[in-house]
Design a protein around this motif. Sequence first.
Motif, PDB file in Angstrom:
ATOM      1  N   PRO A  16      27.756  35.886  40.994  1.00  0.00           N
ATOM      2  CA  PRO A  16      28.712  35.716  42.171  1.00  0.00           C
ATOM      3  C   PRO A  16      29.341  36.864  42.548  1.00  0.00           C
ATOM      4  O   PRO A  16      29.981  37.814  41.582  1.00  0.00           O
ATOM      5  CB  PRO A  16      29.296  34.523  41.909  1.00  0.00           C
ATOM      6  CG  PRO A  16      29.079  33.884  40.472  1.00  0.00           C
ATOM      7  CD  PRO A  16      28.207  34.963  40.074  1.00  0.00           C
ATOM      8  N   ALA A  17      29.445  37.266  43.781  1.00  0.00           N
ATOM      9  CA  ALA A  17      30.328  38.528  44.066  1.00  0.00           C
ATOM     10  C   ALA A  17      31.566  38.675  43.747  1.00  0.00           C
ATOM     11  O   ALA A  17      32.192  39.738  43.269  1.00  0.00           O
ATOM     12  CB  ALA A  17      30.263  38.571  45.683  1.00  0.00           C
ATOM     13  N   ALA A  18      32.273  37.509  43.641  1.00  0.00           N
ATOM     14  CA  ALA A  18      33.815  37.385  43.218  1.00  0.00           C
ATOM     15  C   ALA A  18      33.768  37.868  41.514  1.00  0.00           C
ATOM     16  O   ALA A  18      34.892  38.298  41.027  1.00  0.00           O
ATOM     17  CB  ALA A  18      34.371  36.158  43.329  1.00  0.00           C
ATOM     18  N   ALA A  19      32.829  37.618  41.015  1.00  0.00           N
ATOM     19  CA  ALA A  19      32.558  37.997  39.429  1.00  0.00           C
ATOM     20  C   ALA A  19      32.230  39.527  39.331  1.00  0.00           C
ATOM     21  O   ALA A  19      32.614  40.075  38.154  1.00  0.00           O
ATOM     22  CB  ALA A  19      31.736  37.146  38.706  1.00  0.00           C
ATOM     23  N   ARG A  62      34.861  50.043  34.043  1.00  0.00           N
ATOM     24  CA  ARG A  62      35.987  50.493  33.403  1.00  0.00           C
ATOM     25  C   ARG A  62      37.398  49.905  33.936  1.00  0.00           C
ATOM     26  O   ARG A  62      38.362  50.298  33.444  1.00  0.00           O
ATOM     27  CB  ARG A  62      35.945  51.935  33.804  1.00  0.00           C
ATOM     28  CG  ARG A  62      34.784  52.984  33.344  1.00  0.00           C
ATOM     29  CD  ARG A  62      34.934  54.239  33.626  1.00  0.00           C
ATOM     30  NE  ARG A  62      33.697  55.178  33.129  1.00  0.00           N
ATOM     31  CZ  ARG A  62      33.806  56.227  33.211  1.00  0.00           C
ATOM     32  NH1 ARG A  62      34.711  57.099  33.990  1.00  0.00           N
ATOM     33  NH2 ARG A  62      32.579  57.023  33.141  1.00  0.00           N
ATOM     34  N   LEU A  63      37.151  49.191  34.820  1.00  0.00           N
ATOM     35  CA  LEU A  63      38.385  48.528  35.393  1.00  0.00           C
ATOM     36  C   LEU A  63      38.702  47.076  34.319  1.00  0.00           C
ATOM     37  O   LEU A  63      37.988  46.785  33.850  1.00  0.00           O
ATOM     38  CB  LEU A  63      38.246  47.695  36.681  1.00  0.00           C
ATOM     39  CG  LEU A  63      37.827  48.700  38.077  1.00  0.00           C
ATOM     40  CD1 LEU A  63      37.264  47.639  39.177  1.00  0.00           C
ATOM     41  CD2 LEU A  63      39.070  49.435  38.447  1.00  0.00           C
ATOM     42  N   PRO A  64      40.124  47.143  34.530  1.00  0.00           N
ATOM     43  CA  PRO A  64      40.493  45.737  33.574  1.00  0.00           C
ATOM     44  C   PRO A  64      40.059  44.721  33.977  1.00  0.00           C
ATOM     45  O   PRO A  64      39.901  44.398  35.243  1.00  0.00           O
ATOM     46  CB  PRO A  64      42.333  46.069  33.537  1.00  0.00           C
ATOM     47  CG  PRO A  64      42.322  47.385  34.202  1.00  0.00           C
ATOM     48  CD  PRO A  64      41.216  47.891  34.892  1.00  0.00           C
ATOM     49  N   PRO A  65      40.047  43.627  32.995  1.00  0.00           N
ATOM     50  CA  PRO A  65      39.714  42.423  33.517  1.00  0.00           C
ATOM     51  C   PRO A  65      40.559  41.947  34.657  1.00  0.00           C
ATOM     52  O   PRO A  65      41.879  41.963  34.588  1.00  0.00           O
ATOM     53  CB  PRO A  65      39.640  41.448  32.386  1.00  0.00           C
ATOM     54  CG  PRO A  65      39.628  42.384  31.064  1.00  0.00           C
ATOM     55  CD  PRO A  65      40.317  43.637  31.651  1.00  0.00           C
ATOM     56  N   GLY A  66      40.014  41.022  35.768  1.00  0.00           N
ATOM     57  CA  GLY A  66      40.833  40.651  36.841  1.00  0.00           C
ATOM     58  C   GLY A  66      40.991  41.599  37.969  1.00  0.00           C
ATOM     59  O   GLY A  66      41.664  41.426  39.012  1.00  0.00           O
ATOM     60  N   ARG A 111      44.160  43.131  42.074  1.00  0.00           N
ATOM     61  CA  ARG A 111      44.379  42.909  40.600  1.00  0.00           C
ATOM     62  C   ARG A 111      44.871  41.481  40.970  1.00  0.00           C
ATOM     63  O   ARG A 111      45.924  41.223  41.505  1.00  0.00           O
ATOM     64  CB  ARG A 111      45.782  43.788  40.007  1.00  0.00           C
ATOM     65  CG  ARG A 111      45.852  43.370  38.644  1.00  0.00           C
ATOM     66  CD  ARG A 111      46.834  44.480  37.950  1.00  0.00           C
ATOM     67  NE  ARG A 111      45.881  45.617  37.709  1.00  0.00           N
ATOM     68  CZ  ARG A 111      46.267  46.943  38.170  1.00  0.00           C
ATOM     69  NH1 ARG A 111      47.329  47.318  38.541  1.00  0.00           N
ATOM     70  NH2 ARG A 111      45.437  47.650  37.792  1.00  0.00           N
ATOM     71  N   LYS A 112      44.107  40.613  40.486  1.00  0.00           N
ATOM     72  CA  LYS A 112      44.446  39.229  40.483  1.00  0.00           C
ATOM     73  C   LYS A 112      44.530  38.765  41.718  1.00  0.00           C
ATOM     74  O   LYS A 112      45.432  37.722  42.071  1.00  0.00           O
ATOM     75  CB  LYS A 112      45.701  38.864  39.457  1.00  0.00           C
ATOM     76  CG  LYS A 112      45.243  38.994  37.946  1.00  0.00           C
ATOM     77  CD  LYS A 112      46.430  38.784  37.174  1.00  0.00           C
ATOM     78  CE  LYS A 112      46.205  39.342  35.713  1.00  0.00           C
ATOM     79  NZ  LYS A 112      47.495  39.374  34.970  1.00  0.00           N
ATOM     80  N   GLY A 113      43.674  39.138  42.490  1.00  0.00           N
ATOM     81  CA  GLY A 113      43.465  38.655  44.045  1.00  0.00           C
ATOM     82  C   GLY A 113      44.620  39.500  45.086  1.00  0.00           C
ATOM     83  O   GLY A 113      44.578  39.084  46.305  1.00  0.00           O
ATOM     84  N   ARG A 114      45.564  40.208  44.281  1.00  0.00           N
ATOM     85  CA  ARG A 114      46.595  41.083  45.183  1.00  0.00           C
ATOM     86  C   ARG A 114      46.038  42.457  45.407  1.00  0.00           C
ATOM     87  O   ARG A 114      45.673  43.204  44.456  1.00  0.00           O
ATOM     88  CB  ARG A 114      47.943  40.877  44.565  1.00  0.00           C
ATOM     89  CG  ARG A 114      48.433  39.600  44.605  1.00  0.00           C
ATOM     90  CD  ARG A 114      49.808  39.486  44.023  1.00  0.00           C
ATOM     91  NE  ARG A 114      50.918  40.108  44.877  1.00  0.00           N
ATOM     92  CZ  ARG A 114      51.897  40.041  45.160  1.00  0.00           C
ATOM     93  NH1 ARG A 114      52.609  39.081  44.320  1.00  0.00           N
ATOM     94  NH2 ARG A 114      52.492  40.618  46.203  1.00  0.00           N
ATOM     95  N   VAL A 115      46.425  43.057  46.617  1.00  0.00           N
ATOM     96  CA  VAL A 115      45.998  44.503  46.797  1.00  0.00           C
ATOM     97  C   VAL A 115      46.822  45.298  46.146  1.00  0.00           C
ATOM     98  O   VAL A 115      48.317  45.183  46.488  1.00  0.00           O
ATOM     99  CB  VAL A 115      45.798  44.781  48.137  1.00  0.00           C
ATOM    100  CG1 VAL A 115      45.526  46.179  48.530  1.00  0.00           C
ATOM    101  CG2 VAL A 115      44.799  43.953  48.838  1.00  0.00           C
TER     102      VAL A 115
END
Length: 158
Positions: A16-19, A62-66, A111-115
């Motif tokens: 899924p795109a969100a993943a 390389r991005l952190p999870p979330g 990050r966790k949905g926030r820009v």
Amino acid sequence: MIQGAALLALLVAGVPAAARPVSVRYLTPERFTDAENRLGSGQSLRVTLSEMTRIFEDLGRRLPPGDSLAVNVLDIDLAGYERPGVGLPQSVRVVQDFTPPRIRLAYSLRRKGRVVAQGEDTVTDINFMQAANPRFSAGGLYYERAVLRDWFARRFGT
């Protein structure tokens, strides 16, 4: 038997795109400065965009999870220039120190949905030939990969 690019497409399609940590869109790619060979040699626009997507996806790992990164590519000017082949049916791409790649893009890091970061950059490096060595790079677009890797590290600190 499924070959590499086809297998990758199937695997990505199933996620899924969100993943996915990175989403890439190309805005009016047919108008890009220099993203395809127009003189009969080299790669097509489709191949260039596919390779660019792969570069961004590799960087996104390389991005952190979330965290997730949305990239809108506004223009691509590949390293070098096309030179018509004299007496040859195809052209040749000539890369010199004064022909750096330039990629204009807009990005948004969530990050966790926030820009948490967004902006527009022109990614280039006049010293691109000193920073990248095609002999030690996997895949195509060696110089573009190197300038994007450096931009990503500077911009996102990863």
